[in-house]
Design an enzyme around this catalytic site. Structure first.
Site, short mmCIF file in Angstrom:
data_model
loop_
_atom_site.label_atom_id
_atom_site.label_comp_id
_atom_site.label_asym_id
_atom_site.label_seq_id
_atom_site.Cartn_x
_atom_site.Cartn_y
_atom_site.Cartn_z
N TRP A 106 0.82 -1.21 0.00
CA TRP A 106 0.00 0.00 0.00
C TRP A 106 0.85 1.26 0.00
CZ3 TRP A 106 -4.52 -0.02 -1.88
CH2 TRP A 106 -5.30 -1.17 -1.80
N ASP A 178 -1.19 6.68 6.79
CA ASP A 178 -2.31 5.90 6.26
C ASP A 178 -2.59 4.80 7.29
OD1 ASP A 178 -4.00 4.08 5.05
OD2 ASP A 178 -2.82 3.86 3.22
N LYS A 202 -12.59 -1.35 7.34
CA LYS A 202 -11.84 -2.36 8.09
C LYS A 202 -12.42 -2.52 9.50
CE LYS A 202 -8.80 -2.06 4.66
NZ LYS A 202 -8.59 -3.09 3.63
#
Length: 371
Positions: A106, A178, A202
């Protein structure tokens, strides 16, 4: 007798607390006597504004977010924020320089997206370890506008268990985090953060909602090409109502915040309680993997994720049989990301300890019958 729900190990969109889903179902047609579903409400009406204000207040309380941070409810997910952040912050210093620490899949995408709008330097890269450990020997530029990290890599299973202290590393740049797959799973040291963002799908709610926590001093520096709906200052001044926000996502997130405020475990409540349960869940699963001759987790012990645990069967030919058997035991979505293969158990906040224990029991039973 009511049939028990399966244990869902999806990496996201992920499982939600069952009582949250039950409350949302009960309120689907008529929210608290309003005669409307939340999905039908005007985002500027008093009914929805009360939902939004309660959600923001509960989130600030749960994470002890300091007053100098604004909380923005946005759209586009973490991937879009990889563009929105440099559009807002790369202009903090002349030259538009951004340093990115690449700890996995990511943050690698974050660096590539930021290059569209900024001069990006890879300050450290974990590629040499195949992203099985956090990269060391950071090379930070003194004139960087900000430094970007991904605090938990959902694909690679690597997590920062402590946020870096950039001042100790000789940088006065704000840290951008992040935290999509980590937010609300543990406490945050806000003194080390300039901006944090994450998709909600999530630990918090359905896909479509993105949370941004940004210091007020970082507002007002957007590049001229930044769309107005993505300008943090514009969004903050409009209290996240500049454009129509993801109203139902905010509503579900608010229910999750209320659930978390009520949550208790090991004599603790709220985020402290959920963090302790997350620690216990991860220890249980890692112990089973480490004690096995059939399975392996390849991440360095000091940076193993509590949220996303990738593992591999040493005999790859057994993968399909493993997944089929897991499904028969009501253990769902254990297949690893296509880019790395293997298996992955995502054990976010809504996954109970009983779910991890059920997976551990299956791991042992499968190994006994296929060893």
């Amino acid at each position: 007798m009511k049939k028990a729900r399966p244990f869902n190990f999806s990496a996201g969109p992920a499982a939600l607390p069952e009582e949250v889903l039950q409350q949302a179902a009960a309120e689907m047609l008529d929210w608290q006597g309003s005669g409307m579903s939340v999905m039908e409400m005007s985002h500027r009406g008093r009914e929805f504004i009360s939902i939004y204000e309660a959600a923001e207040a509960d989130l600030r309380e749960l994470l002890a977010v300091p007053r100098e941070f604004r909380i923005l409810f946005m759209q586009g997910g973490g991937l879009a924020e990889n563009a929105i952040v440099p559009l807002n912050l790369s202009g903090l210093k002349p030259g538009g320089k951004v340093d990115v620490v690449v700890s996995g899949s990511w943050s690698k995408k974050s660096a590539a997206e930021a290059r569209r709008y900024a001069d990006v330097s890879i300050a450290a890269d974990g590629a040499a370890s195949q992203y099985r450990s956090l990269p060391g020997n950071w090379q930070l530029r003194r004139d960087a506008a900000y430094v970007h990290i991904c605090s938990n890599e959902t694909i690679d299973g690597v997590e920062f268990h402590e946020l870096p202290d950039l001042k100790a590393l000789g940088s006065d740049a704000p840290l951008v985090v992040d935290c999509s797959s980590q937010q609300l799973s543990r406490t945050i040291d806000w003194s080390r953060v300039g901006l944090a963002f994450g998709g909600a799908q999530k630990n918090i709610g359905p896909a479509g909602l993105t949370l941004v926590f940004v210091r007020e001093e970082l507002l007002g520096h957007a590049l001229p090409i930044c769309p107005s709906a993505f300008d943090y200052k514009t969004v903050a001044e409009a209290q996240s109502m500049y454009n129509t926000p993801p109203t139902y996502g905010i509503y579900i997130a608010g229910l999750v915040f209320q659930w978390l405020k009520r949550f208790s475990y090991a004599g603790k409540t709220g985020v402290a309680a959920i963090e302790q349960r997350n620690i216990d869940k991860a220890k249980l699963l890692y112990a089973a993997l480490d004690g096995s001759a059939l399975y392996e987790n390849r991440v360095a012990a000091d940076c193993r994720s509590r949220m996303n645990i990738p593992f591999y069967l040493r005999e790859e030919r057994l993968n399909e049989a493993f997944l089929a058997g897991a499904k028969e035991r009501s253990l769902l979505q254990l297949k690893g990301h296509k880019s790395v293969g293997g298996m992955r158990a995502s054990i976010y906040n809504a996954m109970p300890l009983e779910g991890v224990q059920a997976l551990v029991d299956y791991l042992k039973d499968f190994e006994a019958s296929h060893g």
